[in-house]
Design a protein around this motif. Sequence first.
Motif, PDB file in Angstrom:
ATOM      1  N   PRO A 141       0.795  -1.237   0.000  1.00 27.28           N
ATOM      2  CA  PRO A 141       0.000   0.000   0.000  1.00 27.28           C
ATOM      3  C   PRO A 141       0.823   1.280   0.000  1.00 27.28           C
ATOM      4  CG  PRO A 141      -0.127  -1.099   2.139  1.00 27.28           C
ATOM      5  CD  PRO A 141       0.595  -2.036   1.224  1.00 27.28           C
ATOM      6  N   ARG A 142       2.013   1.294   0.587  1.00 32.41           N
ATOM      7  CA  ARG A 142       2.952   2.422   0.527  1.00 32.41           C
ATOM      8  C   ARG A 142       2.287   3.788   0.730  1.00 32.41           C
ATOM      9  NH1 ARG A 142       5.155  -1.024  -3.385  1.00 32.41           N
ATOM     10  NH2 ARG A 142       7.305  -1.613  -2.907  1.00 32.41           N
ATOM     11  N   GLY A 143       1.601   3.964   1.842  1.00 33.19           N
ATOM     12  CA  GLY A 143       1.030   5.251   2.179  1.00 33.19           C
ATOM     13  C   GLY A 143      -0.247   5.608   1.442  1.00 33.19           C
ATOM     14  N   ARG A 144      -0.771   4.711   0.631  1.00 35.13           N
ATOM     15  CA  ARG A 144      -1.974   5.020  -0.150  1.00 35.13           C
ATOM     16  C   ARG A 144      -3.231   4.899   0.705  1.00 35.13           C
ATOM     17  NH1 ARG A 144      -1.000   0.685  -4.693  1.00 35.13           N
ATOM     18  NH2 ARG A 144      -3.089   1.303  -5.374  1.00 35.13           N
ATOM     19  N   PRO A 145      -4.265   5.694   0.399  1.00 34.26           N
ATOM     20  CA  PRO A 145      -5.533   5.571   1.122  1.00 34.26           C
ATOM     21  C   PRO A 145      -6.255   4.289   0.725  1.00 34.26           C
ATOM     22  CG  PRO A 145      -5.755   7.146  -0.670  1.00 34.26           C
ATOM     23  CD  PRO A 145      -4.297   6.773  -0.618  1.00 34.26           C
ATOM     24  N   VAL A 146      -6.974   3.722   1.690  1.00 34.08           N
ATOM     25  CA  VAL A 146      -7.648   2.443   1.480  1.00 34.08           C
ATOM     26  C   VAL A 146      -9.113   2.559   1.899  1.00 34.08           C
ATOM     27  CG1 VAL A 146      -7.681  -0.015   2.072  1.00 34.08           C
ATOM     28  CG2 VAL A 146      -5.494   1.197   1.917  1.00 34.08           C
ATOM     29  N   LEU A 147      -9.995   2.034   1.071  1.00 34.03           N
ATOM     30  CA  LEU A 147     -11.404   1.874   1.419  1.00 34.03           C
ATOM     31  C   LEU A 147     -11.695   0.380   1.460  1.00 34.03           C
ATOM     32  CD1 LEU A 147     -14.289   2.950   1.897  1.00 34.03           C
ATOM     33  CD2 LEU A 147     -14.594   2.980  -0.591  1.00 34.03           C
ATOM     34  N   ILE A 148     -11.990  -0.139   2.659  1.00 33.04           N
ATOM     35  CA  ILE A 148     -12.311  -1.559   2.834  1.00 33.04           C
ATOM     36  C   ILE A 148     -13.827  -1.709   2.854  1.00 33.04           C
ATOM     37  CG2 ILE A 148     -12.039  -3.584   4.305  1.00 33.04           C
ATOM     38  CD1 ILE A 148      -9.565  -2.211   5.520  1.00 33.04           C
ATOM     39  N   VAL A 149     -14.340  -2.605   2.035  1.00 29.47           N
ATOM     40  CA  VAL A 149     -15.784  -2.796   1.907  1.00 29.47           C
ATOM     41  C   VAL A 149     -16.136  -4.175   2.460  1.00 29.47           C
ATOM     42  CG1 VAL A 149     -17.730  -2.683   0.323  1.00 29.47           C
ATOM     43  CG2 VAL A 149     -15.655  -1.401  -0.195  1.00 29.47           C
ATOM     44  N   GLN A 150     -17.041  -4.193   3.445  1.00 27.83           N
ATOM     45  CA  GLN A 150     -17.389  -5.453   4.093  1.00 27.83           C
ATOM     46  C   GLN A 150     -18.874  -5.471   4.456  1.00 27.83           C
ATOM     47  OE1 GLN A 150     -17.129  -8.394   4.409  1.00 27.83           O
ATOM     48  NE2 GLN A 150     -16.117  -9.145   6.270  1.00 27.83           N
ATOM     49  N   SER A 151     -19.450  -6.645   4.462  1.00 28.00           N
ATOM     50  CA  SER A 151     -20.818  -6.866   4.934  1.00 28.00           C
ATOM     51  C   SER A 151     -20.749  -7.557   6.284  1.00 28.00           C
ATOM     52  CB  SER A 151     -21.593  -7.738   3.932  1.00 28.00           C
ATOM     53  OG  SER A 151     -22.839  -8.126   4.459  1.00 28.00           O
ATOM     54  N   LEU A 152     -21.332  -6.921   7.297  1.00 31.59           N
ATOM     55  CA  LEU A 152     -21.268  -7.473   8.650  1.00 31.59           C
ATOM     56  C   LEU A 152     -22.515  -8.251   9.044  1.00 31.59           C
ATOM     57  CD1 LEU A 152     -19.686  -4.520  10.691  1.00 31.59           C
ATOM     58  CD2 LEU A 152     -18.542  -6.480   9.638  1.00 31.59           C
ATOM     59  N   GLY A 163     -13.431   2.154   6.426  1.00 34.20           N
ATOM     60  CA  GLY A 163     -14.266   0.987   6.198  1.00 34.20           C
ATOM     61  C   GLY A 163     -15.676   1.410   5.827  1.00 34.20           C
ATOM     62  N   PHE A 164     -16.297   0.685   4.898  1.00 31.66           N
ATOM     63  CA  PHE A 164     -17.706   0.899   4.589  1.00 31.66           C
ATOM     64  C   PHE A 164     -18.453  -0.398   4.834  1.00 31.66           C
ATOM     65  CE2 PHE A 164     -21.118   0.503   1.278  1.00 31.66           C
ATOM     66  CZ  PHE A 164     -22.059   1.256   1.983  1.00 31.66           C
ATOM     67  N   VAL A 165     -19.420  -0.353   5.754  1.00 30.73           N
ATOM     68  CA  VAL A 165     -20.286  -1.490   6.042  1.00 30.73           C
ATOM     69  C   VAL A 165     -21.720  -1.000   5.860  1.00 30.73           C
ATOM     70  CG1 VAL A 165     -18.674  -2.670   7.566  1.00 30.73           C
ATOM     71  CG2 VAL A 165     -20.207  -0.965   8.528  1.00 30.73           C
ATOM     72  N   PRO A 166     -22.477  -1.558   4.920  1.00 30.10           N
ATOM     73  CA  PRO A 166     -23.830  -1.053   4.708  1.00 30.10           C
ATOM     74  C   PRO A 166     -24.674  -1.025   5.975  1.00 30.10           C
ATOM     75  CG  PRO A 166     -23.196  -2.499   2.914  1.00 30.10           C
ATOM     76  CD  PRO A 166     -22.119  -2.601   3.941  1.00 30.10           C
ATOM     77  N   HIS A 167     -24.562  -2.074   6.795  1.00 29.43           N
ATOM     78  CA  HIS A 167     -25.272  -2.083   8.079  1.00 29.43           C
ATOM     79  C   HIS A 167     -24.269  -2.366   9.182  1.00 29.43           C
ATOM     80  CE1 HIS A 167     -28.031  -4.072  11.206  1.00 29.43           C
ATOM     81  NE2 HIS A 167     -28.242  -2.776  11.248  1.00 29.43           N
ATOM     82  N   LEU A 168     -24.264  -1.521  10.200  1.00 32.11           N
ATOM     83  CA  LEU A 168     -23.310  -1.645  11.294  1.00 32.11           C
ATOM     84  C   LEU A 168     -23.810  -2.672  12.304  1.00 32.11           C
ATOM     85  CD1 LEU A 168     -20.695  -0.512  12.596  1.00 32.11           C
ATOM     86  CD2 LEU A 168     -22.166   1.120  13.828  1.00 32.11           C
ATOM     87  N   ALA A 169     -23.105  -3.786  12.408  1.00 35.20           N
ATOM     88  CA  ALA A 169     -23.476  -4.808  13.385  1.00 35.20           C
ATOM     89  C   ALA A 169     -23.341  -4.261  14.802  1.00 35.20           C
ATOM     90  CB  ALA A 169     -22.582  -6.035  13.209  1.00 35.20           C
ATOM     91  N   TYR A 170     -24.165  -4.756  15.698  1.00 28.98           N
ATOM     92  CA  TYR A 170     -24.155  -4.412  17.113  1.00 28.98           C
ATOM     93  C   TYR A 170     -24.507  -2.958  17.395  1.00 28.98           C
ATOM     94  CZ  TYR A 170     -21.824  -8.898  17.320  1.00 28.98           C
ATOM     95  OH  TYR A 170     -21.517 -10.236  17.182  1.00 28.98           O
ATOM     96  N   ALA A 171     -25.095  -2.259  16.420  1.00 28.83           N
ATOM     97  CA  ALA A 171     -25.448  -0.858  16.632  1.00 28.83           C
ATOM     98  C   ALA A 171     -26.524  -0.703  17.699  1.00 28.83           C
ATOM     99  CB  ALA A 171     -25.922  -0.233  15.319  1.00 28.83           C
ATOM    100  N   ARG A 172     -27.366  -1.739  17.898  1.00 28.75           N
ATOM    101  CA  ARG A 172     -28.427  -1.632  18.911  1.00 28.75           C
ATOM    102  C   ARG A 172     -27.861  -1.640  20.322  1.00 28.75           C
ATOM    103  NH1 ARG A 172     -31.903  -6.917  18.037  1.00 28.75           N
ATOM    104  NH2 ARG A 172     -31.129  -6.660  15.925  1.00 28.75           N
TER     105      ARG A 172
END
Length: 337
Positions: A58-69, A100-109
């Motif tokens: 990655p060498r200092g590059r920005p990262v967007l991690i996409v995951q479904s929780l 990180g992008f997660v469409p629905h955040l687990a444990y938000a309740r």
Amino acid sequence: MTDATIVATCRAFTEDFPDQHFHLVDALTRLGHDVDLHHRVDGHFPDGELCVDVPAHPRGRPVLIVQSLTGPTQSPDAALVSLLATARAYRDHGAGSICGFVPHLAYARHDRLVPGQRRPLFARLLADLAGAAGLNHLIAIASGAQEQLDALFHRPGLSLVAAQPLHRHLLERLDTPPTCLVAPDTGGHPHVRGLGAALGLPTVGLVKRRLGPDEVRTVVPQVAAMPLTGHAVVVDDLVTSAGTLVAAVAALRTYAPELRISAVVTHLRPTGIGLRRLDHLHRSGGLSGLYVTDSAGHRAGVRGVTVVDALPRVADEVAAVYGAESAGWRRVHARRL
């Protein structure tokens, strides 16, 4: 592409949202980002342990991690560990800002301690883990008590950003325009009032009392200016057991038997009892229609439920938020250097 943004997809996301990561890639490209896709970076060793393999330095590059929780293909716990391990892999190998992008955040309740219960404040633990793993920002489609979640995640080096809850998009799918919007509980009142003001619609806030894990009681306040006819639409963030929705429909039916009732809900994570209740609401005519997004990864084949794809409708917002947050991180990091 030495300066390109890295978009890294986790396997649970690619299975819960097939090919939908391209909506995010297209949105970032239209905003002027060069994108380098790291596809399905997590897997398992032969003994079953999690393995994350970053395909390029990655060498200092920005990262967007996409995951479904919260999708059906992986437990929330396993999906969360994959997200954290992926973030740590990029952090350990020198990435810049990690979002990180997660469409629905687990444990938000689990956003507050409940008197009489001895349960962990899991949303705070999630924030602690996200920070320790190296995430700088976490983006999720809004759900529940957002101010409370923001406070739990607000700490040096980490922020939680809520994308729009998509209720306006869902309201556009109704076959009959609404004449009134209904908040099923006190926590939803501010959002529904704001939505009603934006659309020029009256709103009513119900009062909810929880009787147990799957049972609630809801009433229409005596001071409510509730119409007796027309099309009332319940606006909520999450349906699991459907107890709140059943109680809201019952309260509205008691108050106004001739009222047509529909519901728009951002996140659908139906339990077994929830599926049975939704089917009964449809069969009995209690609910004219339920309109939900697929943000939690579920596309339940329940009669009367219309599912709308979330990613095409939030991709531009996620890309814009990601760009702003990563740019802010780079400015702060540059000052520190």
